[in-house]
Write a protein that holds these residues in place. Sequence first.
Motif, PDB file in Angstrom:
ATOM      1  N   GLN A 194      -5.785  -8.433  -0.845  1.00 14.58           N
ATOM      2  CA  GLN A 194      -5.145  -7.325  -1.853  1.00 14.58           C
ATOM      3  C   GLN A 194      -4.820  -7.904  -3.147  1.00 14.58           C
ATOM      4  O   GLN A 194      -4.819  -7.338  -4.347  1.00 14.58           O
ATOM      5  CB  GLN A 194      -4.004  -6.685  -1.239  1.00 14.58           C
ATOM      6  CG  GLN A 194      -4.224  -5.634   0.043  1.00 14.58           C
ATOM      7  CD  GLN A 194      -4.945  -4.646  -0.383  1.00 14.58           C
ATOM      8  OE1 GLN A 194      -4.737  -4.059  -1.484  1.00 14.58           O
ATOM      9  NE2 GLN A 194      -6.008  -4.152   0.367  1.00 14.58           N
ATOM     10  N   GLN A 235      -5.264  -1.138  -2.626  1.00 16.00           N
ATOM     11  CA  GLN A 235      -4.025  -0.442  -2.481  1.00 16.00           C
ATOM     12  C   GLN A 235      -2.911  -1.175  -3.371  1.00 16.00           C
ATOM     13  O   GLN A 235      -2.312  -0.372  -4.159  1.00 16.00           O
ATOM     14  CB  GLN A 235      -3.344  -0.138  -1.010  1.00 16.00           C
ATOM     15  CG  GLN A 235      -4.200   0.902  -0.171  1.00 16.00           C
ATOM     16  CD  GLN A 235      -3.401   2.228  -0.783  1.00 16.00           C
ATOM     17  OE1 GLN A 235      -2.434   2.422  -0.452  1.00 16.00           O
ATOM     18  NE2 GLN A 235      -4.323   3.088  -1.306  1.00 16.00           N
ATOM     19  N   ALA A 277       0.738  -1.150   0.038  1.00 11.49           N
ATOM     20  CA  ALA A 277      -0.101   0.027  -0.146  1.00 11.49           C
ATOM     21  C   ALA A 277       0.980   1.260  -0.027  1.00 11.49           C
ATOM     22  O   ALA A 277       2.160   1.240   0.013  1.00 11.49           O
ATOM     23  CB  ALA A 277      -1.068  -0.091   1.188  1.00 11.49           C
ATOM     24  N   ARG A 318      -2.078  10.018   3.551  1.00  8.98           N
ATOM     25  CA  ARG A 318      -2.844   8.853   4.183  1.00  8.98           C
ATOM     26  C   ARG A 318      -2.482   9.019   5.809  1.00  8.98           C
ATOM     27  O   ARG A 318      -3.408   8.902   6.512  1.00  8.98           O
ATOM     28  CB  ARG A 318      -2.332   7.691   3.974  1.00  8.98           C
ATOM     29  CG  ARG A 318      -2.847   7.298   2.281  1.00  8.98           C
ATOM     30  CD  ARG A 318      -2.018   6.111   1.756  1.00  8.98           C
ATOM     31  NE  ARG A 318      -2.402   4.705   2.351  1.00  8.98           N
ATOM     32  CZ  ARG A 318      -3.245   3.978   2.291  1.00  8.98           C
ATOM     33  NH1 ARG A 318      -4.618   4.518   1.523  1.00  8.98           N
ATOM     34  NH2 ARG A 318      -3.525   3.026   3.063  1.00  8.98           N
TER      35      ARG A 318
END
Lengths: 683, 413
Positions: free
Chosen positions: A79, A264, A56, A540
């Motif tokens: 993911q 991500q 990510a 983030r």
Amino acid sequence: MNLGATSPTSRHKLQRAGCLVLTLLLAASLYAAKKSKVSDAATEQKRALHALDRLAFGPRPGDVQFVTAMGVDKWIEQQLHPDKIDDSAMQSRLAGYRTLQMSSREMLLDFPPNPVLKAVQEGKLPMPRDPYRRAVYVAGLDRMEQKQEQKQNAAEATPANAQPNGIATPVAMQRQQDRRDAHGVVDDLIALRADQRMQRILALPVAQQRDLTQGLPFEKRQALLSGLTAEQCETVLALNNPAGVINNEVQSAKLLRAVYSDRQLEEVLTDFWFNHFNVFIGKGADHYLVTAYERDVIRLHVLGKFQDLLIATAKSPAMLFYLDNWQSEGPDSDAAHGVPEHPHAQAARMNGPFGPRRWPPGYPPPQQKPNAQNKQQKRSSGLNENYARELMELHTLGVNGGYSQQDVTQVARVFTGWTIEEPRQGGGFTFKQRLHEPGKKTVLGRTIKEGGENEGVQVLEMLARSPATARFISTELSQRFVSDTPPQSLVDAMAKTYLKSDGDLREVLRTMFHSPEFWAPEAYRARVKTPFEFVVSSLRATQADITDPQPLLATLNKMGMLLYGSQPPTGYSTKSDVWVNSAALLDRMNFGLALSTNHLPGTSFDLSQLTKGTATSDNDPYKVQLELEQTLLAGNVSQQTHQTIEERIAAPQAIAQFADPNRPTNVNVIAGLLLGSPEFQRK
Amino acid sequence: MSITRRAFMKGGAMAVVGTAAIPSFLTRAAWGAVAPGASNKRLVVIFQRGAADGLNIVVPHAEHAYYAMRPSINIPRQQVIDLNGFFGLHPSLSSFKPLWNQDHLAIVHAAGSPDTTRSHFDAQDYMESGTPGVKATTDGWLNRTVQSQPYPVDSPFRAVALGTSLPRILSGKAAAVAVSNVNGFGVSGGNPAAAPLGNTFEAMYAQSVDTVLHSTATETFEAVKMLKSADPRHYTPAPGANYPKGRFGDALQQTAQLIKSNLGVQIAFTDIGGWDHHVNEGAVEGQLSNVLREFSQSIASFWTDLGALAEDTVVVTMSEFGRTARENGNRGTDHGHANVMFILGGPVRGGRVYGRWPGLEPSQLNEGRDLALTTDFRRVLGEAVSRHLGNDHLNSVFPGFDNSPREFLRYLG
């Protein structure tokens, strides 16, 4: 704890001693178990952080806990299947960017470049009837005519009557006046209701429409566009710069996805593969081709087979244009021998996809020479090796992949005829036999029989299956995901999976993510973030709210990493030494400070959200520091950094600042210092 | 992670001293022996990105073939600024003429990279790496120039690029700084109110065990401080130095600022784009003319601005390749081969055109279409590196190229 304490006999004594030993052993093992449970949890947290740094764009507050709770391996597997992750929250952030869903042709007609305008001017294309689109065309035609006029004037000017430098010409002064007038109208427009405002804008004189948003301060621009629909916003901006609307939307979307998407890994991979198969948004027609390229070519294949990705890029108009293959012509082809072609096709080949061939970008009005003799003159065209070379050097085998200049020339011959259909109308891939070099070719020692388009497909398949490609792709992936100098054992393991699975990229990634090398202590925080990784991870980590990404895009440009802006085919480097230089380091410190003190227009940062409000309400900078070290750096803060900030807080002139009840945001600076710290530069 | 030479040296010094404040004699000692008298010589390299049209810049106006091949974009003989009866300057280069007359400006024609690529990417890359045809070279030749020569002044500004990132030509093991704007170089743009924050960052990085970040930060804050004491905000160019507006003029003005502030600049680099005229190139006026005016006026202003310091300065210009000898069907030119280089400086034996002229007859053209190459660009640069900067390690700066001094053009006295 004493099991037989009352027994007096020696046997009992022995028993007792044995029991004691046993007890101690039991206690020790219990302690060890408890300790290993603690350290397991710590390890899992560390693993979670590492995974979030690599799969990510860094953790958001709470992410480490979330991944730890789910289990790191389970999260990785999730993911690897992004389609199973709900991403609707992020999608809604992109709703305003209509061009993301458009085909290149739709973009071309909605945001017309000069060749399209020229076609309208010459009556070859109708003037659109839709009022928004029509306004954009009228403004575009006005802009084009003015440029033609300026060029005419410049050509007529002789050195004697040319204006000396620095002195504004009457034309330039008039332009400044027009801009002032246009900006003068903005305040009146802002006062209107959105629907009335749009009506008024459409009724303005064209010169004012064009200048409305040119150089307009950020806040006014925001106010001018507030309440308008997505289409209306795009129209207002396109009155000034149609190509800019497309660029801005595709760049904004990339940034927003990287910050907010829950898929991500897909974002990291899309960034990686776009960069691997780089095209430059600033090269002419690629303005209009990048959006579809990323959406339909790159993103679609990042977890599929490498061969499919490779073929998709080879056939994409964006790549064909960027590396010039669309105009490559076999030296012995029909085209080279002057066999006449259809007049329409000829016109298309004489010019770029959306305009005359030119580099760097821009669309000067095409000017044909008046005399007939020059029309006969053959353009200096011919074999173009650009794509062939980069295909082997950068896309597949790697620079030491065992190919020769002879192979480059042969591959270039193979790909003659791979071009763009109806180039001026945003068309797709087509194979033109007329441009194709006849005869067999020899590539890497293998004979490719004459077979038109299929020759190219054969070569791509051969390259995709090569062990050199397996090694090169594995090296590149591990440089991005592990370190600048990945261990050979890891590259070998990934290359083995690549060859065994016929280039299945998901399998190759799985091998990497489950390798001991990926989790080795030396891999932790081994990479220095690129500017993009730095900016995104800051946003983030601080849970920043982005309402307009444009100032962030400008920051990235200043840092040398304009999105989609790498001009050479190598793409951007991910290596530390490229991004660690004086200007860059200062830019990072300054970005951290600007973000944390809310000096970045279009992005807002709320410290109380990060510290759950407690520390800030106390206005205790020491508490804020401790909390932020946890949220922003997951506690990975060096003693040096911690102490330096502490000393800063304790400095006499700072105490007054932090205690100032009228400036509670002074503590925000602590977040900026942490974002600019050495620790935050690494991942 | 590879540890760079500078990181090793500065990190090594750190390990011994154990404090942020490295006495400057220690770092200086690390550079080894000092080359006598080499400290005040400067080399400024300018890259014209996009392939400039050398034949319309320094015009071979005595060549009949030139006019025959360029019917609509030639510079008429009567409008060329004649230099020697054969060559003449484009009229937009009028600000170069006084420098030529004073014998400060030399020209090398038919020069460039021997590699046959016509790709902007590759050709620029080769000219910056200094190794045509070899893609694997990781550093630039200007960086190797710094690497291979000790320097008596311990200055972060020894090698500087004006721009947002360090260009290929300056990247490599040796320290080099990229400065996008000398006036905003610092924490919070050098705003005095932010000084405590700058100090905090400096202390943070000074004590960091992260060698890569630590050494760059040390250089950065040294540079920031040096620049601050030089007070760039109150800089006024010398009278007569009227830089044109634009990025290139700004960059050269800032280069002059750094040089005049006595910051120890030995090597400076900047670039100017806008030379790729496939369509409507123009002749006496037009696209090429406009960019030439900006180019020459900026350089002439830089020269004026330097004043006496120009005596120890050599400026060299280059572009990745030239353009086709014939104009194309769009009143422009396509990618060609050899090109023209300008050399300006105090020690330059100017007022001459160097290099062998290959001619423009069809049989004399490269591949039947471009000006043929008679001087390798490394020969021109090698002479400046060796004879001006006093760096004799040309084998390290331009590996794989026999740069024998016997072959120099001898444009330096």
